[in-house]
Design a protein around this motif. Structure first.
Motif, PDB file in Angstrom:
ATOM      1  N   ARG A 190       0.840  -1.173   0.063  1.00  0.00           N
ATOM      2  CA  ARG A 190       0.024  -0.114   0.011  1.00  0.00           C
ATOM      3  C   ARG A 190       0.937   1.485   0.021  1.00  0.00           C
ATOM      4  O   ARG A 190       0.485   2.300  -0.580  1.00  0.00           O
ATOM      5  CB  ARG A 190      -1.059  -0.112   1.316  1.00  0.00           C
ATOM      6  CG  ARG A 190      -2.247  -0.915   1.043  1.00  0.00           C
ATOM      7  CD  ARG A 190      -2.760  -1.487   2.312  1.00  0.00           C
ATOM      8  NE  ARG A 190      -3.244  -0.395   3.230  1.00  0.00           N
ATOM      9  CZ  ARG A 190      -3.499  -0.451   4.337  1.00  0.00           C
ATOM     10  NH1 ARG A 190      -2.714  -1.376   5.123  1.00  0.00           N
ATOM     11  NH2 ARG A 190      -3.898   0.536   5.119  1.00  0.00           N
ATOM     12  N   ASP A 194       1.771   6.465  -2.685  1.00  0.00           N
ATOM     13  CA  ASP A 194       2.331   7.631  -2.288  1.00  0.00           C
ATOM     14  C   ASP A 194       3.737   7.783  -1.906  1.00  0.00           C
ATOM     15  O   ASP A 194       4.214   8.876  -1.585  1.00  0.00           O
ATOM     16  CB  ASP A 194       1.347   8.522  -1.602  1.00  0.00           C
ATOM     17  CG  ASP A 194       0.411   7.761  -0.341  1.00  0.00           C
ATOM     18  OD1 ASP A 194       0.806   6.638  -0.238  1.00  0.00           O
ATOM     19  OD2 ASP A 194      -0.373   8.499   0.103  1.00  0.00           O
ATOM     20  N   HIS A 330      -8.819   6.583  18.899  1.00  0.00           N
ATOM     21  CA  HIS A 330      -9.142   7.155  17.629  1.00  0.00           C
ATOM     22  C   HIS A 330      -9.777   6.132  16.809  1.00  0.00           C
ATOM     23  O   HIS A 330      -8.974   5.523  16.100  1.00  0.00           O
ATOM     24  CB  HIS A 330      -7.891   7.606  17.189  1.00  0.00           C
ATOM     25  CG  HIS A 330      -7.670   8.980  17.872  1.00  0.00           C
ATOM     26  ND1 HIS A 330      -8.096  10.249  17.444  1.00  0.00           N
ATOM     27  CD2 HIS A 330      -7.253   9.096  19.199  1.00  0.00           C
ATOM     28  CE1 HIS A 330      -7.457  11.045  18.182  1.00  0.00           C
ATOM     29  NE2 HIS A 330      -7.082  10.596  19.212  1.00  0.00           N
ATOM     30  N   LYS A 335      -9.068   0.448   9.387  1.00  0.00           N
ATOM     31  CA  LYS A 335      -7.757  -0.532   9.176  1.00  0.00           C
ATOM     32  C   LYS A 335      -6.558  -0.287  10.035  1.00  0.00           C
ATOM     33  O   LYS A 335      -5.380  -0.748   9.882  1.00  0.00           O
ATOM     34  CB  LYS A 335      -7.420  -0.144   7.827  1.00  0.00           C
ATOM     35  CG  LYS A 335      -6.717   1.112   7.460  1.00  0.00           C
ATOM     36  CD  LYS A 335      -6.527   1.551   6.141  1.00  0.00           C
ATOM     37  CE  LYS A 335      -6.101   2.722   5.957  1.00  0.00           C
ATOM     38  NZ  LYS A 335      -6.402   3.398   4.633  1.00  0.00           N
ATOM     39  N   LYS A 336      -7.097   0.682  11.069  1.00  0.00           N
ATOM     40  CA  LYS A 336      -5.559   1.106  11.962  1.00  0.00           C
ATOM     41  C   LYS A 336      -5.230  -0.137  12.747  1.00  0.00           C
ATOM     42  O   LYS A 336      -5.760  -1.276  12.885  1.00  0.00           O
ATOM     43  CB  LYS A 336      -6.430   1.927  13.097  1.00  0.00           C
ATOM     44  CG  LYS A 336      -7.092   1.276  14.065  1.00  0.00           C
ATOM     45  CD  LYS A 336      -7.539   2.536  14.944  1.00  0.00           C
ATOM     46  CE  LYS A 336      -8.155   1.625  16.240  1.00  0.00           C
ATOM     47  NZ  LYS A 336      -8.302   2.353  17.360  1.00  0.00           N
ATOM     48  N   VAL A 337      -3.981  -0.170  13.183  1.00  0.00           N
ATOM     49  CA  VAL A 337      -3.034  -0.941  14.033  1.00  0.00           C
ATOM     50  C   VAL A 337      -3.640  -0.571  15.357  1.00  0.00           C
ATOM     51  O   VAL A 337      -3.269   0.478  15.623  1.00  0.00           O
ATOM     52  CB  VAL A 337      -1.802  -1.009  13.497  1.00  0.00           C
ATOM     53  CG1 VAL A 337      -1.076  -2.006  14.399  1.00  0.00           C
ATOM     54  CG2 VAL A 337      -1.370  -1.486  12.378  1.00  0.00           C
ATOM     55  N   SER A 339      -3.413   0.098  18.879  1.00  0.00           N
ATOM     56  CA  SER A 339      -1.817   0.132  19.613  1.00  0.00           C
ATOM     57  C   SER A 339      -1.769  -0.668  20.709  1.00  0.00           C
ATOM     58  O   SER A 339      -2.687  -1.003  21.422  1.00  0.00           O
ATOM     59  CB  SER A 339      -1.911   1.559  19.965  1.00  0.00           C
ATOM     60  OG  SER A 339      -2.840   2.075  20.604  1.00  0.00           O
TER      61      SER A 339
ATOM     62  N   ALA B  91       0.021   8.629   2.929  1.00  0.00           N
ATOM     63  CA  ALA B  91      -0.853   9.468   3.925  1.00  0.00           C
ATOM     64  C   ALA B  91      -1.999   8.370   4.103  1.00  0.00           C
ATOM     65  O   ALA B  91      -2.704   8.609   5.281  1.00  0.00           O
ATOM     66  CB  ALA B  91      -1.349  10.573   3.011  1.00  0.00           C
ATOM     67  N   ALA B  92      -2.208   7.390   3.455  1.00  0.00           N
ATOM     68  CA  ALA B  92      -3.378   6.438   3.825  1.00  0.00           C
ATOM     69  C   ALA B  92      -2.632   5.490   4.820  1.00  0.00           C
ATOM     70  O   ALA B  92      -3.594   4.452   5.241  1.00  0.00           O
ATOM     71  CB  ALA B  92      -3.728   5.799   2.644  1.00  0.00           C
ATOM     72  N   LEU B  93      -1.529   5.323   5.277  1.00  0.00           N
ATOM     73  CA  LEU B  93      -1.359   4.354   6.330  1.00  0.00           C
ATOM     74  C   LEU B  93      -1.006   5.120   7.560  1.00  0.00           C
ATOM     75  O   LEU B  93      -0.770   6.413   7.683  1.00  0.00           O
ATOM     76  CB  LEU B  93       0.063   3.651   5.952  1.00  0.00           C
ATOM     77  CG  LEU B  93       0.284   2.894   4.699  1.00  0.00           C
ATOM     78  CD1 LEU B  93       1.429   2.503   4.444  1.00  0.00           C
ATOM     79  CD2 LEU B  93      -0.699   1.797   4.521  1.00  0.00           C
ATOM     80  N   THR B  94      -1.133   4.363   8.826  1.00  0.00           N
ATOM     81  CA  THR B  94      -0.876   5.000  10.049  1.00  0.00           C
ATOM     82  C   THR B  94       0.473   5.303  10.258  1.00  0.00           C
ATOM     83  O   THR B  94       1.238   4.603   9.558  1.00  0.00           O
ATOM     84  CB  THR B  94      -1.750   3.903  11.105  1.00  0.00           C
ATOM     85  OG1 THR B  94      -0.652   2.985  11.222  1.00  0.00           O
ATOM     86  CG2 THR B  94      -2.915   3.799  10.852  1.00  0.00           C
ATOM     87  N   ASP B 146      -1.868   5.349  15.925  1.00  0.00           N
ATOM     88  CA  ASP B 146      -2.941   4.824  15.059  1.00  0.00           C
ATOM     89  C   ASP B 146      -3.320   6.050  14.068  1.00  0.00           C
ATOM     90  O   ASP B 146      -4.173   5.599  13.410  1.00  0.00           O
ATOM     91  CB  ASP B 146      -4.031   4.191  16.082  1.00  0.00           C
ATOM     92  CG  ASP B 146      -4.370   5.334  16.877  1.00  0.00           C
ATOM     93  OD1 ASP B 146      -3.785   6.342  17.091  1.00  0.00           O
ATOM     94  OD2 ASP B 146      -5.510   4.852  17.717  1.00  0.00           O
ATOM     95  N   LEU B 148      -3.539   8.547  11.011  1.00  0.00           N
ATOM     96  CA  LEU B 148      -3.200   8.462   9.529  1.00  0.00           C
ATOM     97  C   LEU B 148      -2.204   9.460   9.211  1.00  0.00           C
ATOM     98  O   LEU B 148      -2.278  10.593   9.958  1.00  0.00           O
ATOM     99  CB  LEU B 148      -4.430   8.873   8.748  1.00  0.00           C
ATOM    100  CG  LEU B 148      -5.377   7.532   8.745  1.00  0.00           C
ATOM    101  CD1 LEU B 148      -6.509   7.868   7.854  1.00  0.00           C
ATOM    102  CD2 LEU B 148      -4.750   6.235   8.433  1.00  0.00           C
TER     103      LEU B 148
END
Ligand SMILES: Nc1ncnc2c1ncn2[C@@H]1O[C@H](COP(=O)(O)OP(=O)(O)O)[C@@H](O)[C@H]1O
Ligand SMILES: [Mg+2]
Lengths: 340, 254
Positions: A190, A194, A330, A335-337, A339, B91-94, B146, B148
């Motif tokens: 992913r 960018d 948050h 899709k956050k990991v 913590s 930017a789309a990843l944490t 966490d 972004l």
């Protein structure tokens, strides 16, 4: 605790479960409706296949009618031309599609934008032309029947069982993709969009990542073709026109690119609007086009994105009612990991 | 004193314009080495060449007595890590995911290992952040992993990059102007992290415009002028050097 329940309730997999149940209720014993439900599930395979390159590495491949056709024709040709178990057609079809996608990717100068779209579109057209011209093997315009039902360790599933098995297979694939996104490999893939140089430093040069998602995506879509052929018993070349690829493109975008479940949701919606809602029949495609534009304007993160945002807002409100003692976590991104 | 990194006669030109004209540079183990030079002197080009993101026309790069060649990924695995002048973060990843990319560079090599790791992580997903990632974030003063990265300030993105380079505990870290925008807290945290790296006998090649910061931190400094290293020495020697003072002052006046 409540947060976790809330997030589970609004997650893509719950939405998919609700859709499957609704689909089964809707299909009931009407043959026509069953066909639509099968079509929706077939398209869901294609949409999840398209999701992989589109959402993970940002590639738009339009060859999905070809991968769909390879899966379906592999089953029917295998049934007619060999005497070995019909189910063996599935791995063969997947391997052929993946090899084709890999070769196509290797032959394409740049795996982005215009270059990729053109080469995959041409491939889709070429495969359909091949089907029409090789009528000895494929039945040409008339199509081909005689699909032998698959056999699993001596058990021959009936139609209903096959639908359930297909849904389970797709379910497993969606869960696996959802998890894969967060693994170290998924993160490296992913990052390609960018931060290509950083991804390359992590051992994933953009070209490699793109080839990987394009190839695996083709394999997943091919499963949809196999499923389709097993359930219909025959194939017609008209099911595999290039317009399939464009229809499929709407699905992950409409449902939301954040999780593969969005592609599933999108597939069901697209089938509803283009086929099932007979009251929209005449202007169906047009209505669908307008609705898609509207949906994308209102929910750029797709419908599941909208749902997740709504769920977060509810959570926020609940938290506020419970008082400010709670430390704000948050939940803005599912899709956050989490913590440690 | 054996060299960790040795750059020998590296040249690079773009369409007839020679940017690097035979650069020689030595970084020793446990050294923070500054690389300074005017805008457009070729500092970023040199770092790109060291990391395999760009290729030199001639010359050799030697890391621990072995010629350094191959892809950026391979060089990460030999112990190089870098930051980019224009932050390369997703930017789309944490924050945590971006930092963990620095570990992927070292741990994912070869298709069998990649597939094995992928299968294992899919079957048994771990929900907590790798403690090394947490430690690297702490080291540069980043919290709330966490978030972004798209929601961060430019300076925070810089810190994410530094943490990503730090996380694999590289034997040589290459920093391309890491300080602009990071704020006082970020600056202090980064400087402290660099000193800890040095204490662990790791090395840093630091490119920065702020000569005062560089001189206050580094063990030695190299000055890149017109495509060659015009001067190498300790900060104390810099103050006495005619070449250094003329270039440095010249740049200041400009
Ligand atoms: N891809 C490129 N094509 C042509 N010229 C380049 C390219 N990259 C850098 N340059 C030129 O090389 C010189 C050195 O650039 P750079 O390494 O970014 O300098 P520094 O990092 O020291 O400011 C500049 O004059 C720049 O214009
Ligand atoms: Mg530069």
């Amino acid at each position: 605790m409540i947060d976790r329940l809330r997030r589970a309730a609004f997650s893509g997999s719950s939405v998919a479960l609700v859709l499957v149940v609704l689909g089964l209720l809707y299909a009931g014993s009407s043959a026509y409706r069953q066909e639509l439900a099968i079509l929706a599930l077939t398209y869901a395979f294609l949409a999840v296949g398209m999701y992989l390159p589109l959402a993970l590495t940002g590639q738009l491949s339009l060859a999905y009618n070809a991968y769909f056709a390879i899966g379906a024709y592999a089953v029917v040709i295998w049934s007619n031309e060999t005497t070995s178990a019909s189910l063996y057609a599935v791995p063969v079809a997947v391997a052929v599609s993946m090899a084709a996608a890999l070769a196509l990717g290797l032959a394409t100068v740049r795996l982005t934008g215009f270059h990729l779209a053109v080469s995959t579109l041409l491939f889709g057209i070429a495969v359909r032309q091949w089907i029409l011209s090789e009528d000895e093997l494929t039945g040409g315009v008339l199509g081909l029947g005689g699909v032998r039902p698959p056999e699993l360790f001596g058990w021959v599933p009936d139609r209903d069982a096959m639908v359930v098995l297909g849904a389970l297979a797709l379910w497993t694939i969606c869960v696996a993709i959802g998890r894969a996104r967060r693994t170290s490999v998924g993160v490296a893939l992913r990052a390609q969009q960018d931060a290509p140089a950083a991804a390359a430093a992590a051992g994933f040069p953009p070209r490699v990542s793109s080839l990987l998602t394009l190839t695996v995506g083709a394999g997943v879509a091919t499963l949809g073709g196999c499923f389709f052929a097993y359930l219909n018993g025959f194939v017609l070349p008209d099911s595999f026109t290039v317009s399939v690829a464009f229809l499929v493109l709407f699905m992950p975008v409409l449902g939301g690119l954040r999780t593969p479940w969005g592609a599933f949701l999108g597939a069901v919606l697209v089938i509803c609007f283009t086929e099932a809602f007979t009251f929209l029949k005449g202007p169906g495609a047009l209505t669908f086009g307008a609705l898609t534009l509207l949906a994308l304007a209102l929910a750029p993160a797709g419908l599941l994105g909208l749902l997740a945002a709504g769920s977060d807002r509810i959570g926020e409100r609940l938290r506020r009612r419970r008082g400010p003692a709670q430390p704000a976590d948050h939940p803005t991104d599912e899709k956050k990991v989490v913590s440690a | 004193m054996t060299a960790l990194l040795e750059v020998r006669g590296v040249t690079k030109s773009y369409g007839g314009v020679e940017v690097l004209r035979g650069v020689d540079l030595v970084v020793t183990p446990g050294e923070i080495h500054g690389l300074i030079g005017a805008n457009g002197a070729g500092k970023s080009t040199l770092i790109d060449i060291l990391c395999g993101q760009n290729r030199q026309d001639a010359g050799e790069i030697v890391l621990r007595d072995r010629t350094l060649t191959g892809s950026p990924g391979r060089r990460s695995r030999s112990g190089l890590a870098r930051t980019f002048q224009q932050p390369q973060v997703s930017a789309a990843l944490t924050v945590a995911e971006n930092i963990s990319l620095g570990l992927a560079g070292q741990e994912l090599a070869g298709l069998p290992r990649i597939l094995g790791r992928l299968a294992r992580d899919i079957l048994t997903p771990h929900r907590s952040v790798d403690p090394r990632v947490v430690a690297a974030a702490e080291a540069v003063g980043l919290d709330r992993l966490d978030r972004l990265v798209g929601s961060l300030s430019f300076g925070e993105m810089r810190l994410v990059e530094v943490a990503r380079a730090l996380v694999g505990s590289p034997s040589l870290m290459l920093l391309d102007e890491p300080f602009p925008g990071v704020g006082d807290r970020g600056l202090d945290a980064t400087l402290a992290a660099l000193r800890r790296l040095r204490a662990a006998e790791h090395s840093v090649l630091l490119v920065d415009h702020n000569v005062d910061v560089v001189l206050g931190l580094v063990d030695r400094v190299s000055l890149l002028v017109k495509g060659v290293i015009a001067f190498v020495g300790t900060p104390a020697e810099c103050q006495r050097s005619e070449v250094f003072r003329s270039v440095y002052l010249g740049e200041r006046v400009r």
